[in-house]
Design a protein around this motif. Structure first.
Motif, short mmCIF file in Angstrom:
data_model
loop_
_atom_site.label_atom_id
_atom_site.label_comp_id
_atom_site.label_asym_id
_atom_site.label_seq_id
_atom_site.Cartn_x
_atom_site.Cartn_y
_atom_site.Cartn_z
N GLU A 286 -3.86 -3.53 -12.78
CA GLU A 286 -3.24 -4.36 -11.60
C GLU A 286 -3.53 -5.64 -12.06
O GLU A 286 -2.69 -6.71 -11.55
CB GLU A 286 -4.24 -4.06 -10.25
CG GLU A 286 -3.78 -2.58 -9.81
CD GLU A 286 -2.42 -2.69 -9.18
OE1 GLU A 286 -2.30 -3.39 -8.26
OE2 GLU A 286 -1.64 -1.95 -9.57
N GLY B 103 -7.48 -1.39 -4.12
CA GLY B 103 -6.75 -0.33 -4.35
C GLY B 103 -7.81 0.81 -4.82
O GLY B 103 -8.99 0.74 -4.66
N ASP B 104 -7.10 1.43 -5.92
CA ASP B 104 -7.90 2.60 -6.80
C ASP B 104 -8.80 1.67 -7.34
O ASP B 104 -8.70 0.63 -7.84
CB ASP B 104 -6.81 3.13 -7.54
CG ASP B 104 -7.51 4.30 -8.29
OD1 ASP B 104 -8.61 4.26 -8.66
OD2 ASP B 104 -6.73 5.12 -8.66
N ASP C 83 0.94 -1.31 -0.03
CA ASP C 83 0.10 0.01 0.03
C ASP C 83 0.91 1.23 0.06
O ASP C 83 1.90 1.21 0.67
CB ASP C 83 -0.95 0.30 1.32
CG ASP C 83 -2.12 0.96 1.12
OD1 ASP C 83 -1.99 1.84 0.47
OD2 ASP C 83 -3.12 0.45 1.45
N LEU C 84 0.38 2.37 -0.72
CA LEU C 84 1.07 3.62 -0.72
C LEU C 84 0.96 4.36 0.51
O LEU C 84 1.92 5.15 1.21
CB LEU C 84 0.81 4.36 -1.84
CG LEU C 84 1.32 3.84 -3.31
CD1 LEU C 84 0.80 4.80 -4.29
CD2 LEU C 84 3.23 4.23 -3.09
N ARG D 251 -0.82 7.08 1.15
CA ARG D 251 -0.89 8.22 0.83
C ARG D 251 -1.94 8.99 0.15
O ARG D 251 -1.99 10.15 -0.01
CB ARG D 251 0.43 8.53 0.08
CG ARG D 251 0.41 8.48 -1.69
CD ARG D 251 1.60 9.08 -2.28
NE ARG D 251 1.49 8.48 -3.86
CZ ARG D 251 2.52 8.40 -4.56
NH1 ARG D 251 3.67 8.39 -4.08
NH2 ARG D 251 2.09 8.07 -5.85
N ASP D 252 -2.72 8.14 -0.30
CA ASP D 252 -4.04 8.71 -0.77
C ASP D 252 -5.10 9.02 0.08
O ASP D 252 -6.39 9.27 -0.06
CB ASP D 252 -4.58 7.39 -1.95
CG ASP D 252 -3.71 7.15 -3.12
OD1 ASP D 252 -2.96 8.17 -3.28
OD2 ASP D 252 -3.54 6.28 -3.65
N ALA E 198 4.64 0.74 -0.83
CA ALA E 198 5.29 1.06 -2.13
C ALA E 198 4.13 1.08 -3.12
O ALA E 198 3.02 0.72 -3.04
CB ALA E 198 6.15 -0.13 -2.56
N ASP E 199 4.58 1.40 -4.30
CA ASP E 199 3.67 1.50 -5.58
C ASP E 199 3.57 0.02 -6.06
O ASP E 199 4.84 -0.58 -6.06
CB ASP E 199 4.14 2.46 -6.66
CG ASP E 199 3.47 2.40 -8.07
OD1 ASP E 199 3.77 1.49 -8.83
OD2 ASP E 199 2.41 3.00 -8.06
N SER E 200 2.59 -0.55 -6.13
CA SER E 200 2.29 -2.03 -6.65
C SER E 200 3.14 -2.33 -8.23
O SER E 200 3.80 -3.29 -8.13
CB SER E 200 0.71 -2.13 -7.00
OG SER E 200 0.55 -3.53 -7.56
N ARG E 201 3.23 -1.53 -9.24
CA ARG E 201 3.77 -1.90 -10.31
C ARG E 201 5.31 -1.67 -10.00
O ARG E 201 5.89 -2.52 -10.59
CB ARG E 201 3.50 -0.53 -11.16
CG ARG E 201 2.00 -0.41 -11.50
CD ARG E 201 1.83 1.02 -12.72
NE ARG E 201 2.17 2.03 -11.97
CZ ARG E 201 1.45 2.92 -11.13
NH1 ARG E 201 0.30 2.20 -11.16
NH2 ARG E 201 1.51 4.11 -10.76
N THR E 202 5.80 -0.89 -9.07
CA THR E 202 7.41 -0.96 -8.68
C THR E 202 7.63 -2.25 -8.07
O THR E 202 8.48 -2.75 -8.29
CB THR E 202 7.67 0.26 -7.79
OG1 THR E 202 7.46 1.55 -8.34
CG2 THR E 202 9.12 0.22 -7.44
#
Length: 141
Positions: A76, A66-67, A11-12, A14-15, A45-49
């Motif tokens: 995703e 997530g989003d 999870d980021l 930050r949203d 972290a960002d899922s893509r990263t």
């Protein structure tokens, strides 16, 4: 989770409106305390990263939450599906019904449903099944 497995939560954090206050960091710490397992990992972290560091065919279960916009959910699913082991499961929530409003797929939640989630799941995982507000799909062997 299989014996000897690892739980990875991504999870980021930050949203959320209160991220700058540090409350999300506290929420993450509480989540890890609830799990209470030394093999559980939390990646802020960002899922893509993070996916770049996860090998294909190595994961037993992916839970997406997530989003909720279609473009993000579809990305995703495409990103994490190859990471599943044969027989592994992908699942998520916010699946209120099997129909969606095309005009609302890029909204988080509108018209009483998460239209982006519903469209991404129904178009990319046609073999999905629904259990209440949850969806699941198994990667074939």
């Amino acid at each position: 989770r299989p014996r000897g497995g690892t739980l990875l939560s991504v999870d980021l954090y930050r949203d959320f409106p209160d991220y700058s206050s540090g409350r999300d960091k506290v929420r993450a710490a509480r989540w890890m305390k609830v799990i209470d397992d030394p093999t559980a990992l939390l990646a802020v972290a960002d899922s893509r990263t993070l996916a770049r560091f996860v090998g294909d065919g190595t994961i037993d279960l992916v839970f997406l939450d997530g989003d909720h916009r279609h473009s993000v959910v579809a990305a995703e699913i495409k990103l994490w599906w190859p990471k599943l082991k044969p027989g592994g499961w992908m699942c998520g929530d916010d699946f209120e019904r099997p129909t969606f409003d095309e005009a609302l797929i890029e909204h988080d939640c509108a018209g009483g449903a998460h239209n982006g989630v519903i469209k991404a799941v129904t178009e990319l995982l046609p073999h999905y099944s629904q259990v209440g507000f949850f969806w699941k799909a198994q990667r074939r062997a």
